[in-house]
Design a protein around this motif. Structure first.
Motif, short mmCIF file in Angstrom:
data_model
loop_
_atom_site.label_atom_id
_atom_site.label_comp_id
_atom_site.label_asym_id
_atom_site.label_seq_id
_atom_site.Cartn_x
_atom_site.Cartn_y
_atom_site.Cartn_z
N GLN A 203 27.63 -36.03 -86.79
CA GLN A 203 27.85 -37.11 -85.83
C GLN A 203 29.28 -37.11 -85.33
OE1 GLN A 203 26.89 -40.95 -87.39
NE2 GLN A 203 27.26 -42.03 -85.46
N LEU A 204 30.21 -36.88 -86.30
CA LEU A 204 31.62 -36.85 -85.91
C LEU A 204 31.91 -35.69 -84.96
CD1 LEU A 204 34.50 -37.93 -86.27
CD2 LEU A 204 34.72 -36.45 -88.28
N LEU A 205 31.28 -34.55 -85.29
CA LEU A 205 31.48 -33.38 -84.43
C LEU A 205 30.93 -33.65 -83.02
CD1 LEU A 205 30.61 -30.46 -86.86
CD2 LEU A 205 32.88 -31.11 -86.02
N ARG A 206 29.74 -34.26 -82.99
CA ARG A 206 29.16 -34.56 -81.68
C ARG A 206 30.04 -35.55 -80.92
NH1 ARG A 206 24.20 -34.23 -84.55
NH2 ARG A 206 24.24 -36.46 -84.96
N THR A 207 30.58 -36.53 -81.66
CA THR A 207 31.44 -37.51 -81.01
C THR A 207 32.70 -36.87 -80.47
OG1 THR A 207 30.59 -39.23 -82.48
CG2 THR A 207 32.67 -39.69 -81.34
N LEU A 262 26.87 -31.18 -71.13
CA LEU A 262 26.01 -30.87 -72.28
C LEU A 262 26.31 -29.51 -72.87
CD1 LEU A 262 22.60 -32.30 -70.96
CD2 LEU A 262 24.17 -33.33 -72.64
N ILE A 263 26.50 -28.51 -71.97
CA ILE A 263 26.80 -27.15 -72.44
C ILE A 263 28.13 -27.13 -73.19
CG2 ILE A 263 27.36 -24.82 -71.69
CD1 ILE A 263 25.37 -25.24 -69.38
N LEU A 264 29.11 -27.82 -72.65
CA LEU A 264 30.42 -27.86 -73.31
C LEU A 264 30.32 -28.57 -74.67
CD1 LEU A 264 32.74 -28.76 -70.28
CD2 LEU A 264 32.63 -26.58 -71.51
N GLU A 265 29.55 -29.68 -74.70
CA GLU A 265 29.40 -30.42 -75.97
C GLU A 265 28.75 -29.55 -77.04
OE1 GLU A 265 27.28 -34.47 -77.73
OE2 GLU A 265 27.20 -34.01 -75.58
N SER A 266 27.64 -28.85 -76.65
CA SER A 266 26.95 -27.98 -77.60
C SER A 266 27.85 -26.87 -78.10
CB SER A 266 25.69 -27.40 -76.96
OG SER A 266 25.03 -26.52 -77.83
N THR A 267 28.59 -26.28 -77.18
CA THR A 267 29.49 -25.18 -77.56
C THR A 267 30.58 -25.67 -78.50
OG1 THR A 267 29.07 -24.11 -75.43
CG2 THR A 267 31.02 -23.39 -76.67
N MET A 268 31.12 -26.82 -78.23
CA MET A 268 32.19 -27.34 -79.07
C MET A 268 31.69 -27.75 -80.45
SD MET A 268 34.43 -29.54 -76.33
CE MET A 268 35.25 -28.72 -74.96
N ILE A 269 30.47 -28.33 -80.48
CA ILE A 269 29.89 -28.71 -81.79
C ILE A 269 29.70 -27.46 -82.65
CG2 ILE A 269 27.79 -29.55 -82.90
CD1 ILE A 269 27.55 -31.59 -80.66
N LYS A 270 29.18 -26.40 -82.01
CA LYS A 270 28.92 -25.17 -82.76
C LYS A 270 30.22 -24.57 -83.26
CE LYS A 270 25.69 -22.61 -81.25
NZ LYS A 270 24.86 -21.66 -80.45
N ARG A 271 31.22 -24.56 -82.42
CA ARG A 271 32.51 -24.00 -82.84
C ARG A 271 33.14 -24.83 -83.96
NH1 ARG A 271 36.52 -23.02 -78.02
NH2 ARG A 271 37.73 -22.32 -79.85
N SER A 272 33.07 -26.15 -83.85
CA SER A 272 33.64 -27.02 -84.89
C SER A 272 32.89 -26.84 -86.21
CB SER A 272 33.57 -28.48 -84.45
OG SER A 272 34.33 -28.67 -83.28
N ASN A 274 31.24 -24.19 -87.20
CA ASN A 274 31.58 -22.89 -87.76
C ASN A 274 32.96 -22.92 -88.41
OD1 ASN A 274 29.15 -21.77 -86.96
ND2 ASN A 274 29.94 -21.04 -84.99
N ASN A 275 33.90 -23.61 -87.78
CA ASN A 275 35.24 -23.69 -88.34
C ASN A 275 35.24 -24.43 -89.68
OD1 ASN A 275 36.36 -22.33 -86.19
ND2 ASN A 275 36.81 -24.21 -85.02
N ILE A 276 34.46 -25.55 -89.73
CA ILE A 276 34.41 -26.32 -90.99
C ILE A 276 33.74 -25.51 -92.08
CG2 ILE A 276 33.37 -28.34 -92.08
CD1 ILE A 276 33.84 -29.85 -89.48
N THR A 277 32.62 -24.82 -91.72
CA THR A 277 31.91 -24.00 -92.72
C THR A 277 32.80 -22.90 -93.26
OG1 THR A 277 29.83 -24.44 -91.57
CG2 THR A 277 29.86 -22.59 -93.12
N SER A 278 33.56 -22.24 -92.36
CA SER A 278 34.46 -21.18 -92.79
C SER A 278 35.56 -21.72 -93.68
CB SER A 278 35.07 -20.49 -91.55
OG SER A 278 34.06 -19.92 -90.74
N LYS A 279 36.05 -22.92 -93.37
CA LYS A 279 37.11 -23.52 -94.17
C LYS A 279 36.62 -23.87 -95.56
CE LYS A 279 40.55 -27.20 -94.16
NZ LYS A 279 41.08 -28.37 -93.45
#
Length: 291
Positions: A203-207, A262-272, A274-279
């Motif tokens: 939810q935070l990522l989507r926000t 919508l495309i930008l939101e989806s892309t940013m959620i995915k990138r965020s 992935n970054n959190i998972t990698s961390k």
């Protein structure tokens, strides 16, 4: 004339006889066997010595002053302290009834006067051996009774220990079961909290992504607005004559902005994500390496 048997215990023979000659004959016959002789010439003295010294054998004359041999034998056999001592009657009376009476009152054998050396030695030796065997059997029985008692005590102690051990095992099992249930409950709670945390992160990522996308869209919208104003100033005459065409162009831009958002939101959620998972994976690997 004192000697000892194989167990170093003295063998005492009580001779109850009021005739000095008969006493001498008996001690001479048995003296070669190294027995220890106790002498009594009347009943009370014989009973006193028997109770105090507890001889291995009594040679008891029937005809005595005061109490006769049968009476003395009855008293000794009635006393638990002396009832097991073997008694051989000695008498000049050779009648069958005297022998029978002797056995009835508790005598174990009968020797008739005048004494025969071989007979005296054999009968005395036989009775002494039987008495010693009986004493050994009684000792063995007593030892066995003591051993049985000790075994019973040990058995009770073992039973008590087993009972305590079973109770301890049951208590420990219950503790482990409780700990396992608590661990399972904690695991379920952790899984639930992880799920809630994941939902919160999403939810935070989507926000955050939505805010970023909105910001970008606003920037793009503002840029488009500036472009429109510039184009409108440049092509003011064209725009005035083609008002509906310009309005259609603005509407088309608005329709394009929403998909872009919508495309930008989806892309940013995915990138965020992935970054959190990698961390998280990196930090987990670091902790494992440190441990």
């Amino acid at each position: 004339m004192t000697t000892t048997n194989e167990q170093d215990e003295p063998i005492n023979i009580l001779i109850v006889e009021d005739n000095s000659l008969n006493l001498q004959v008996l001690t001479d016959f048995l003296g070669g066997n190294n027995y220890n002789f106790l002498i009594a010439q009347e009943g009370n003295r014989a009973i006193s010595i028997a109770r105090r010294r507890k001889p291995d054998l009594i040679l008891l004359d029937i005809n005595l002053p005061g109490m006769n041999g049968f009476e003395i034998c009855k008293i000794l056999k009635a006393d638990p302290e002396t009832q097991d001592i073997p008694i051989i009657f000695i008498s000049a009376l050779n009648q069958i009834e005297n022998k029978v009476n002797g056995f009835k009152v508790g005598g174990t054998d009968y020797i008739v006067k005048p004494f025969q050396k071989e007979e005296v030695i054999v009968r005395v030796d036989s009775q002494i051996k039987l008495y010693q065997l009986n004493k050994q059997l009684r000792r063995n029985y007593e030892d066995l009774a003591v051993s049985n008692e000790e075994l019973s005590v040990k058995s009770n102690e073992l039973h008590h220990l087993n009972t305590n051990l079973e109770a301890l095992v049951e208590e420990r099992t219950e503790e482990l079961s409780g700990a396992l249930r608590s661990l399972q409950a904690s695991q379920s709670l952790i899984e639930h909290k992880n799920k809630e945390l994941q939902q919160t992160i999403d939810q935070l990522l989507r926000t955050r992504a939505g805010k970023r996308a909105t910001t970008i869209v606003l920037v793009v919208s503002f840029s488009i607005f500036l472009v429109e104003e510039i184009l409108e100033n440049i092509f003011q005459n064209f725009a005035q004559s083609n008002f509906y065409l310009l309005l259609s162009f603005k509407f088309l831009l608005l329709l394009l902005l929403k998909p872009i958002e919508l495309i930008l939101e989806s892309t940013m959620i995915k990138r965020s994500h992935n970054n959190i998972t990698s961390k998280i994976a990196y930090e987990g690997g670091s902790e494992h390496t440190d441990s």
